[in-house]
Design a protein around this motif. Structure first.
Motif, PDB file in Angstrom:
ATOM      1  N   SER A  50       0.851  -1.192   0.000  1.00  0.00           N
ATOM      2  CA  SER A  50       0.000   0.000   0.000  1.00  0.00           C
ATOM      3  C   SER A  50       0.884   1.239   0.000  1.00  0.00           C
ATOM      4  N   LEU A  51       0.315   2.383  -0.377  1.00  0.00           N
ATOM      5  CA  LEU A  51       1.036   3.649  -0.394  1.00  0.00           C
ATOM      6  C   LEU A  51       0.392   4.616   0.588  1.00  0.00           C
ATOM      7  N   ASP A  52       1.198   5.488   1.168  1.00  0.00           N
ATOM      8  CA  ASP A  52       0.686   6.511   2.065  1.00  0.00           C
ATOM      9  C   ASP A  52       0.010   7.610   1.230  1.00  0.00           C
ATOM     10  N   LEU A  53      -1.264   7.848   1.487  1.00  0.00           N
ATOM     11  CA  LEU A  53      -2.032   8.809   0.691  1.00  0.00           C
ATOM     12  C   LEU A  53      -1.405  10.200   0.721  1.00  0.00           C
ATOM     13  N   LYS A  67      -3.823  21.579  -7.796  1.00  0.00           N
ATOM     14  CA  LYS A  67      -4.180  21.527  -6.370  1.00  0.00           C
ATOM     15  C   LYS A  67      -5.690  21.429  -6.190  1.00  0.00           C
ATOM     16  N   VAL A  68      -6.445  22.185  -6.984  1.00  0.00           N
ATOM     17  CA  VAL A  68      -7.912  22.127  -6.911  1.00  0.00           C
ATOM     18  C   VAL A  68      -8.397  20.729  -7.311  1.00  0.00           C
ATOM     19  N   ALA A  69      -7.832  20.195  -8.403  1.00  0.00           N
ATOM     20  CA  ALA A  69      -8.204  18.846  -8.862  1.00  0.00           C
ATOM     21  C   ALA A  69      -7.885  17.810  -7.794  1.00  0.00           C
ATOM     22  N   LEU A  70      -6.732  17.985  -7.114  1.00  0.00           N
ATOM     23  CA  LEU A  70      -6.311  17.057  -6.060  1.00  0.00           C
ATOM     24  C   LEU A  70      -7.303  17.074  -4.898  1.00  0.00           C
ATOM     25  N   MET A  71      -7.714  18.266  -4.471  1.00  0.00           N
ATOM     26  CA  MET A  71      -8.664  18.381  -3.361  1.00  0.00           C
ATOM     27  C   MET A  71      -9.983  17.707  -3.680  1.00  0.00           C
ATOM     28  N   LYS A  72     -10.517  17.941  -4.881  1.00  0.00           N
ATOM     29  CA  LYS A  72     -11.795  17.338  -5.279  1.00  0.00           C
ATOM     30  C   LYS A  72     -11.678  15.820  -5.393  1.00  0.00           C
ATOM     31  N   ALA A  73     -10.539  15.371  -5.952  1.00  0.00           N
ATOM     32  CA  ALA A  73     -10.334  13.930  -6.117  1.00  0.00           C
ATOM     33  C   ALA A  73     -10.264  13.231  -4.755  1.00  0.00           C
ATOM     34  N   LYS A  74      -9.626  13.863  -3.772  1.00  0.00           N
ATOM     35  CA  LYS A  74      -9.550  13.268  -2.431  1.00  0.00           C
ATOM     36  C   LYS A  74     -10.941  13.146  -1.804  1.00  0.00           C
ATOM     37  N   GLU A  75     -11.776  14.148  -2.026  1.00  0.00           N
ATOM     38  CA  GLU A  75     -13.146  14.093  -1.498  1.00  0.00           C
ATOM     39  C   GLU A  75     -13.917  12.925  -2.097  1.00  0.00           C
ATOM     40  N   TYR A  76     -13.827  12.789  -3.423  1.00  0.00           N
ATOM     41  CA  TYR A  76     -14.512  11.682  -4.098  1.00  0.00           C
ATOM     42  C   TYR A  76     -13.945  10.335  -3.638  1.00  0.00           C
ATOM     43  N   HIS A 112     -12.541   9.562  -0.756  1.00  0.00           N
ATOM     44  CA  HIS A 112     -12.985   9.256   0.602  1.00  0.00           C
ATOM     45  C   HIS A 112     -14.442   8.787   0.623  1.00  0.00           C
ATOM     46  N   SER A 113     -15.266   9.345  -0.273  1.00  0.00           N
ATOM     47  CA  SER A 113     -16.665   8.912  -0.304  1.00  0.00           C
ATOM     48  C   SER A 113     -16.793   7.512  -0.903  1.00  0.00           C
ATOM     49  N   ARG A 114     -15.913   7.182  -1.884  1.00  0.00           N
ATOM     50  CA  ARG A 114     -15.976   5.853  -2.504  1.00  0.00           C
ATOM     51  C   ARG A 114     -15.322   4.792  -1.625  1.00  0.00           C
ATOM     52  N   TYR A 115     -14.209   5.151  -0.978  1.00  0.00           N
ATOM     53  CA  TYR A 115     -13.494   4.225  -0.093  1.00  0.00           C
ATOM     54  C   TYR A 115     -13.365   4.864   1.294  1.00  0.00           C
ATOM     55  N   PRO A 116     -14.383   4.750   2.144  1.00  0.00           N
ATOM     56  CA  PRO A 116     -14.324   5.366   3.479  1.00  0.00           C
ATOM     57  C   PRO A 116     -13.114   4.915   4.291  1.00  0.00           C
ATOM     58  N   PHE A 144      -7.754   6.942  -7.700  1.00  0.00           N
ATOM     59  CA  PHE A 144      -7.339   8.290  -7.301  1.00  0.00           C
ATOM     60  C   PHE A 144      -6.816   9.065  -8.507  1.00  0.00           C
ATOM     61  N   LEU A 145      -5.934   8.443  -9.276  1.00  0.00           N
ATOM     62  CA  LEU A 145      -5.375   9.122 -10.456  1.00  0.00           C
ATOM     63  C   LEU A 145      -6.451   9.390 -11.504  1.00  0.00           C
ATOM     64  N   GLU A 146      -7.379   8.444 -11.675  1.00  0.00           N
ATOM     65  CA  GLU A 146      -8.458   8.652 -12.648  1.00  0.00           C
ATOM     66  C   GLU A 146      -9.384   9.784 -12.206  1.00  0.00           C
ATOM     67  N   LEU A 147      -9.609   9.905 -10.910  1.00  0.00           N
ATOM     68  CA  LEU A 147     -10.436  10.995 -10.391  1.00  0.00           C
ATOM     69  C   LEU A 147      -9.769  12.349 -10.626  1.00  0.00           C
ATOM     70  N   ILE A 148      -8.453  12.406 -10.418  1.00  0.00           N
ATOM     71  CA  ILE A 148      -7.721  13.658 -10.676  1.00  0.00           C
ATOM     72  C   ILE A 148      -7.804  14.006 -12.157  1.00  0.00           C
ATOM     73  N   GLY A 149      -7.584  13.011 -13.023  1.00  0.00           N
ATOM     74  CA  GLY A 149      -7.637  13.239 -14.468  1.00  0.00           C
ATOM     75  C   GLY A 149      -8.984  13.756 -14.926  1.00  0.00           C
TER      76      GLY A 149
END
Length: 525
Positions: A75-78, A94-103, A105-109, A125-130
């Motif tokens: 595993s990797l440290d988020l 940075k904005v894309a990163l923040m939104k991707a982290k929110e999504y 966390h909702s998909r993988y609590p 995570f990378l696909e969400l950022i993209g």
């Protein structure tokens, strides 16, 4: 349709007794009548290209994950990944990163809870950022992968160490896939990986290792609702450790590691004061060394046991576990967890099949015998069919704890089973005058997971009502198996519909079959 799919489909359509002239007329008819428009052809090519691109991306993301996971922890440290990604394309990144982290966390609590990324969560995570950038998502993800690839460097020594360790971890998974439903070969593979690493990267120190799994404490709940049962250990420790039980009110740090969800390292056990020594024959002055306890997590990061290691048998007083060793042992825990849940999944699928056959037999007197096989990898990329359940004409079943593996080259008369596996389609055949229906069970990617080999004796087909009951049974079994695979492979919490499903025991896996049957009935009302 792939070639095996098409051949099996046509074979089922024409049957066994079609005259050669009729078969030739059919093939001529298909050749003349089958036409594909230019639009259909382009859509098909686009679909093939997209599928190829996604498979290639998956391979590249897996390689990228391995490069970042140089200690083979699994595993990797988020936050470590996020710190690097925060420098990708400035403020927009940075904005894309923040939104991707929110999504994420909702998909993988569980990611929010533990701060760790599995290979699947990393890819998501990378696909969400993209997806947060304007323009081509594929191009953005490709840029992200190139950016992350150049962000980590590995020396030649580190690369060799990582490659060796990854090979030992892969061996654990390979053993799991070829061991039927037995855990013993997996335990041996885990201890072998540990001893190989100690010899190569751990100063060849003498270690003891043991695996304990959590169980519900039914006999003495006052000592804690759960207990740890030691199910495996290194050979020299078996007389003192194997099958022993550790309760929460006893000395030890194992339950602390479980509660914290993190490894606990005690460099000098003689100074700790809260260590449980299983070998009471060892003199007090010899109770020296290091102890390491690591929690075993499932895909949702719930703890189900521990892996323990100590150096009490080593004469060197400075024999401790280093950071790179501890992270590798976390990788061993991850590999063991995958292997353990692979076996557990197969046990669940077999239990669903047993429940399904219990439901089917009173309703289908025309069925003579049913044999259930599971597909398992074989040598040289071939596969074997493991006979898991045999049922006679009275409905009496035998579940094989040591299943017999069938190979294609040794079972010419059962070639229809292998055709069924290759095509993932129902296969009809006659062997010595006895008619068989081979029906595949699919995994989540529509590959063949197992087979029901149903013999209907001299009948060429079942009576209409029995045929409907058989189809209903097969449909519910497939739904239940897909649900089981989803639970263990998709890193998502299970959804319980019936109260009885809360019982997390293999014996209750068959309840899933009845749940889907009940849901089907409700839809018909």
């Amino acid at each position: 349709l792939t070639l095996p799919h098409f051949v099996q489909l046509m074979d089922n359509f024409v049957g066994e007794d079609i005259p050669l002239p009729a078969l030739k007329r059919l093939t001529s008819f298909i050749k003349e009548e089958y036409k594909q428009t230019e639009e259909e052809k382009m859509k098909q090519l686009e679909k093939i290209h997209r599928r190829s691109h996604m498979a290639q991306r998956k391979q590249l993301l897996e390689a990228l994950f391995e490069k970042w996971d140089s200690n083979t922890c699994g595993s990797l440290d988020l936050e470590e990944v996020a710190v690097v990604l925060s420098t990708f394309q400035g403020d927009m990144g940075k904005v894309a990163l923040m939104k991707a982290k929110e999504y994420l966390h909702s998909r993988y609590p569980q990611v929010r809870r533990v701060g760790k990324l599995s290979p699947k969560a990393f890819q998501t995570f990378l696909e969400l950022i993209g997806s947060e950038f304007t323009g081509s998502e594929d191009e953005t993800i490709d840029s992200l992968m190139r950016f992350l690839t150049t962000a980590v460097e590995q020396s030649g020594t580190e690369s060799l160490q990582s490659s060796a360790r990854r090979k030992w971890l892969q061996d654990i998974q390979q053993v799991a896939e070829t061991s039927g439903m037995s855990m013993e070969p997996i335990y041996k593979a885990v201890f072998k990986a540990l001893s190989q690493d100690v010899e190569a990267h751990g100063d060849n120190k003498r270690i003891s290792a043991y695996i304990a799994l959590l169980e519900k404490n039914q006999l003495s709940p006052k000592q804690g609702q759960a207990l740890l049962r030691y199910v495996a250990c290194t050979t020299d420790d078996a007389p003192y450790v194997l099958n022993k039980v550790l309760h929460r009110d006893m000395k030890g740090v194992s339950f602390a590691a479980i509660d914290q969800g993190k490894p606990i390292h005690v460099p000098r056990v003689e100074l700790h004061g809260n260590i449980h020594f299983w070998n009471s024959d060892r003199p007090v002055e010899e109770r020296k060394g290091s102890l390491l306890v690591l929690p075993l997590h499932d895909a949702c990061w719930r703890v189900f046991g521990i892996l323990g290691l100590d150096t009490l048998r080593d004469q060197c007083e400075k024999s401790i576990f280093l950071t790179h060793e501890i992270t590798f042992y976390e990788g061993v825990c991850n590999a063991f967890s995958k292997a353990y849940h692979h076996i557990y999944t197969r046990e669940n699928i077999v239990q669903v099949a047993v429940t399904a056959l219990d439901w089917l037999y009173p309703r289908t007197p025309s069925i003579h015998t049913v044999t259930v096989y599971l597909v398992t990898p074989g040598k040289d990329k071939n596969y074997a069919l493991c006979k898991m359940i045999t049922t006679d004409n009275t409905g009496q079943k035998e579940v094989h704890s040591s299943p017999v593996a069938l190979l294609r080259e040794d079972n010419i008369l059962r070639d229809y089973l292998f055709k069924c596996t290759d095509s993932s389609e129902v296969t009809l055949t006659s062997v010595y005058g006895e008619h068989h229906i081979a029906v595949p069970l699919h995994d989540l990617s529509r590959q063949t997971l197992g087979i029901f080999d149903i013999s209907i004796g001299q009948h060429k087909k079942l009576p209409p009502q029995e045929q409907r009951d058989l189809q209903k049974m097969l449909k519910m079994t497939q739904a239940a198996c897909s649900e089981i695979l989803q639970r263990f492979l998709e890193e998502t919490e299970p959804t319980h519909v019936l109260e009885a499903e809360h019982m997390a025991d293999v014996r209750h896996a068959g309840i899933l079959f009845h749940r889907f049957m009940l849901q089907e009935l409700r839809q018909c009302i």
